[in-house]
Scaffold this motif. Structure first.
Motif, PDB file in Angstrom:
ATOM      1  N   ALA A   1     -58.955  50.565  10.811  1.00  0.00           N
ATOM      2  CA  ALA A   1     -59.786  50.762  11.933  1.00  0.00           C
ATOM      3  C   ALA A   1     -60.471  52.122  11.866  1.00  0.00           C
ATOM      4  N   ARG A   2     -59.425  53.040  11.543  1.00  0.00           N
ATOM      5  CA  ARG A   2     -59.901  54.551  11.500  1.00  0.00           C
ATOM      6  C   ARG A   2     -60.785  54.659  10.332  1.00  0.00           C
ATOM      7  N   ARG A   3     -60.902  54.224   9.386  1.00  0.00           N
ATOM      8  CA  ARG A   3     -61.667  54.194   8.055  1.00  0.00           C
ATOM      9  C   ARG A   3     -62.969  53.601   8.528  1.00  0.00           C
ATOM     10  N   ALA A   4     -62.846  52.437   9.449  1.00  0.00           N
ATOM     11  CA  ALA A   4     -64.198  51.772   9.851  1.00  0.00           C
ATOM     12  C   ALA A   4     -65.036  52.374  11.015  1.00  0.00           C
ATOM     13  N   GLY A   5     -64.296  53.665  11.497  1.00  0.00           N
ATOM     14  CA  GLY A   5     -65.016  54.325  12.462  1.00  0.00           C
ATOM     15  C   GLY A   5     -64.690  54.024  13.839  1.00  0.00           C
ATOM     16  N   TRP A   6     -63.617  53.361  13.908  1.00  0.00           N
ATOM     17  CA  TRP A   6     -63.340  53.066  15.175  1.00  0.00           C
ATOM     18  C   TRP A   6     -62.408  54.118  15.826  1.00  0.00           C
ATOM     19  N   GLN A   7     -62.365  54.400  17.179  1.00  0.00           N
ATOM     20  CA  GLN A   7     -61.641  55.298  17.913  1.00  0.00           C
ATOM     21  C   GLN A   7     -60.237  54.559  18.046  1.00  0.00           C
ATOM     22  N   VAL A   8     -59.247  55.109  17.685  1.00  0.00           N
ATOM     23  CA  VAL A   8     -57.831  54.523  17.682  1.00  0.00           C
ATOM     24  C   VAL A   8     -56.791  55.129  18.337  1.00  0.00           C
ATOM     25  N   THR A   9     -56.485  54.044  19.376  1.00  0.00           N
ATOM     26  CA  THR A   9     -55.017  54.633  20.070  1.00  0.00           C
ATOM     27  C   THR A   9     -53.877  53.868  19.477  1.00  0.00           C
ATOM     28  N   ALA A  10     -52.938  54.447  18.909  1.00  0.00           N
ATOM     29  CA  ALA A  10     -52.105  53.778  18.207  1.00  0.00           C
ATOM     30  C   ALA A  10     -50.670  53.923  19.070  1.00  0.00           C
ATOM     31  N   HIS A  11     -50.259  52.921  19.626  1.00  0.00           N
ATOM     32  CA  HIS A  11     -49.067  52.630  20.293  1.00  0.00           C
ATOM     33  C   HIS A  11     -47.778  52.600  19.573  1.00  0.00           C
ATOM     34  N   ALA A  12     -46.750  52.821  19.841  1.00  0.00           N
ATOM     35  CA  ALA A  12     -45.485  52.907  19.158  1.00  0.00           C
ATOM     36  C   ALA A  12     -44.387  53.394  20.005  1.00  0.00           C
ATOM     37  N   ARG A  13     -43.078  52.798  19.801  1.00  0.00           N
ATOM     38  CA  ARG A  13     -41.965  53.293  20.649  1.00  0.00           C
ATOM     39  C   ARG A  13     -41.711  54.800  20.078  1.00  0.00           C
ATOM     40  N   ASN A  14     -41.859  55.005  18.966  1.00  0.00           N
ATOM     41  CA  ASN A  14     -41.765  56.402  18.457  1.00  0.00           C
ATOM     42  C   ASN A  14     -43.024  56.867  17.700  1.00  0.00           C
ATOM     43  N   PRO A  15     -44.010  57.268  18.321  1.00  0.00           N
ATOM     44  CA  PRO A  15     -45.249  57.601  17.432  1.00  0.00           C
ATOM     45  C   PRO A  15     -45.533  59.037  16.648  1.00  0.00           C
ATOM     46  N   ALA A  16     -44.244  59.844  16.547  1.00  0.00           N
ATOM     47  CA  ALA A  16     -44.433  60.894  15.972  1.00  0.00           C
ATOM     48  C   ALA A  16     -44.927  61.010  14.475  1.00  0.00           C
ATOM     49  N   GLY A  17     -44.487  59.923  13.848  1.00  0.00           N
ATOM     50  CA  GLY A  17     -45.320  59.909  12.198  1.00  0.00           C
ATOM     51  C   GLY A  17     -46.657  59.564  12.602  1.00  0.00           C
ATOM     52  N   LEU A  18     -47.277  58.698  13.615  1.00  0.00           N
ATOM     53  CA  LEU A  18     -48.763  58.446  13.538  1.00  0.00           C
ATOM     54  C   LEU A  18     -49.358  59.953  14.103  1.00  0.00           C
ATOM     55  N   GLN A  19     -48.659  60.571  14.898  1.00  0.00           N
ATOM     56  CA  GLN A  19     -49.328  61.688  15.393  1.00  0.00           C
ATOM     57  C   GLN A  19     -49.618  62.747  14.180  1.00  0.00           C
ATOM     58  N   HIS A  20     -48.763  62.880  13.366  1.00  0.00           N
ATOM     59  CA  HIS A  20     -48.703  63.495  12.426  1.00  0.00           C
ATOM     60  C   HIS A  20     -49.871  63.171  11.216  1.00  0.00           C
ATOM     61  N   MET A  21     -50.032  61.747  11.511  1.00  0.00           N
ATOM     62  CA  MET A  21     -51.239  61.408  10.587  1.00  0.00           C
ATOM     63  C   MET A  21     -52.591  61.402  11.321  1.00  0.00           C
ATOM     64  N   GLY A  22     -52.685  62.224  12.278  1.00  0.00           N
ATOM     65  CA  GLY A  22     -54.010  62.445  12.874  1.00  0.00           C
ATOM     66  C   GLY A  22     -54.177  61.416  13.813  1.00  0.00           C
ATOM     67  N   PHE A  23     -53.476  60.330  14.428  1.00  0.00           N
ATOM     68  CA  PHE A  23     -53.837  59.543  15.524  1.00  0.00           C
ATOM     69  C   PHE A  23     -53.549  59.918  16.841  1.00  0.00           C
ATOM     70  N   ASP A  24     -54.537  59.418  17.599  1.00  0.00           N
ATOM     71  CA  ASP A  24     -54.350  59.387  19.214  1.00  0.00           C
ATOM     72  C   ASP A  24     -53.126  58.477  19.451  1.00  0.00           C
ATOM     73  N   THR A  25     -52.253  59.022  20.114  1.00  0.00           N
ATOM     74  CA  THR A  25     -51.065  57.873  20.260  1.00  0.00           C
ATOM     75  C   THR A  25     -50.423  57.683  21.672  1.00  0.00           C
ATOM     76  N   LEU A  26     -50.049  56.500  21.872  1.00  0.00           N
ATOM     77  CA  LEU A  26     -49.555  56.254  22.996  1.00  0.00           C
ATOM     78  C   LEU A  26     -47.861  55.864  22.965  1.00  0.00           C
ATOM     79  N   ARG A  27     -47.012  56.566  23.613  1.00  0.00           N
ATOM     80  CA  ARG A  27     -45.464  56.375  23.267  1.00  0.00           C
ATOM     81  C   ARG A  27     -45.246  55.275  24.412  1.00  0.00           C
ATOM     82  N   ALA A  28     -44.602  54.220  24.183  1.00  0.00           N
ATOM     83  CA  ALA A  28     -44.030  53.483  24.984  1.00  0.00           C
ATOM     84  C   ALA A  28     -43.131  52.340  24.660  1.00  0.00           C
ATOM     85  N   ASP A  29     -41.970  52.099  25.184  1.00  0.00           N
ATOM     86  CA  ASP A  29     -41.015  50.994  24.676  1.00  0.00           C
ATOM     87  C   ASP A  29     -41.579  49.894  25.438  1.00  0.00           C
TER      88      ASP A  29
END
Length: 418
Positions: free
Chosen positions: A22-50
């Motif tokens: 999605a990011r390569r295709a030009g989408w604005q991505v909000t990446a949800h994860a229980r522990n999004p630390a890795g996604l944050q380091h990869m430059g994603f806007d994240t949402l932490r939620a269990d």
């Protein structure tokens, strides 16, 4: 305005592929994860939620991130777990997400093929599909492969990488038509922009191979010599899977055995949009790296390591409880009163048995690795103070604790899959 998509389960095997696509295709991505630390380091806007947290079962929790017409791709899921957790992840939280979508927003649910089976996973998957409104396209992929691996794809690599033999369930003639995770991601994004007809849509690769052919091809991809095919009778394989479930042995489970026993054939039903690549093209697209080979060969060592440690603690505990005092008191003469030493030995035996039980049940394995490490350090320090000569015993004595600590550290490392 940039297209915006919320990806549930973006830290999972499929979810990560979708997030990057999605990011390569030009989408604005909000990446949800229980522990999004890795996604944050990869430059994603994240949402932490269990998703098992009741707060995520309220649409109000999701409305801020889904404002202004954001779409959703639901790639979250649990293969095993408690009933409440399975319901929360597959039904309760997604239902709240769908209710929070703005008018006109669309979405995709990544479900699974073969959920007609009478298993907890299949039942909760069916309930999750039933909770999806018409604005949510439901995709049922078969076996998903990728440049990395997880779950079924990791098990397939591990079986292919075994030394000397390649085990197959039954005759090994069960059909598989794998799909690459990147192709599934492209299809999911296309379905958000160009919704297909309502209902479930099966997505799979155009090339069908047998279980035996697939494992042989994976073995060749890893640069390993051909091996003898070892046929596992169905009842034996299912018994191993049942034991694996009871002991939480990860890759060894009834779900995995059932998949291998029946095959995973997903005839593609979406003629429009991106088309998946054949299995052969998937293997030819990426060379096997050292990390791929290491992971494949270590994957089945994870349950072996845990079982070996469980046996060690079990035997140690039984010895601590039953060994006559006359057999161990001479090892620590003139230190503490005999009563205190005997009490320490019996208490240590009980502690060892508790650790063995936790390992056999698969209870919090990474935490138990820390407990084991601490216990061995404590034992080593105590016996060093009581009798330093124990380091010099002919068969190793306390010296054996050093490689044992390394083994526990390795077990803790391989317990984490993502």
């Amino acid at each position: 305005m940039r297209r915006h998509v919320l990806i549930l389960g973006a830290d999972g095997f499929i979810g990560r592929h979708i997030a990057f696509a999605a990011r390569r295709a030009g989408w604005q991505v909000t990446a949800h994860a229980r522990n999004p630390a890795g996604l944050q380091h990869m430059g994603f806007d994240t949402l932490r939620a269990d998703l098992t947290d009741p707060v995520t079962h309220d649409p109000a929790f999701w409305r801020p991130v889904l404002a202004e017409g954001a779409h959703v791709i639901n790639a979250a899921g649990l293969l095993t777990g408690a009933e409440a957790a399975m319901h929360a992840v597959h039904v309760a939280a997604p239902t709240a997400v769908y209710a929070a979508l703005s008018p006109g927003a669309r979405g995709v649910l990544i479900s699974a093929i073969g959920i007609e089976a009478q298993t907890p996973f299949a039942r909760h998957r069916r309930d999750g599909e039933a909770a999806a409104p018409d604005s949510i396209a439901i995709l049922r992929p078969g076996l998903v492969l990728g440049h990395t691996s997880y779950g079924g794809s990791s098990l397939a690599r591990a079986l292919a990488a075994l030394p000397l033999v390649t085990p197959v369930v039954g005759k090994g003639d069960q059909p598989f038509n794998p799909i690459h995770a990147d192709d599934l991601a492209a299809i999911a994004l296309h379905c958000v922009e160009h919704p297909p007809l309502a209902g479930q849509h099966v997505v799979g690769g155009p090339e069908t191979v047998t279980q035996k052919q697939m494992l042989q091809a994976l073995r060749g991809w890893m640069g390993l010599r051909p091996a003898i095919t070892l046929r596992l009778p169905g009842p034996l394989a299912r018994m191993m899977g049942t034991i694996g479930d009871a002991m939480c042995l990860g890759p060894i489970s009834r779900t995995a055995v059932d998949q291998l026993s029946q095959g995973v054939h997903a005839p593609h039903t979406l003629p429009e949009g991106p088309q998946p690549r054949p299995f052969t093209d998937i293997l030819h697209a990426q060379p096997c790296g050292t990390q791929d080979l290491w992971h494949a060969r270590l994957y089945l060592m994870r349950p072996v390591l845990r079982l070996a440690l469980a046996v060690l603690w079990l035997v140690s505990g039984l010895i601590g409880l039953t060994l006559p005092a006359a057999d161990f008191l001479p090892l620590v003469p003139d230190t503490l009163p005999d009563t205190a030493l005997i009490l320490m030995a019996r208490a240590g035996g009980l502690a060892d048995l508790a650790i063995a039980a936790a390992l056999l049940r698969g209870w919090r394995p990474r935490m138990m690795a820390a407990v084991q490490f601490g216990m061995i350090v404590a034992y080593t320090a105590a016996f060093t103070l009581l009798n330093p000569a124990l380091w010099l015993l002919p068969l190793g004595g306390l010296l054996k604790n050093v490689p044992l600590l390394v083994l526990i550290a390795m077990a803790a490392i391989v317990e984490r899959e993502r």
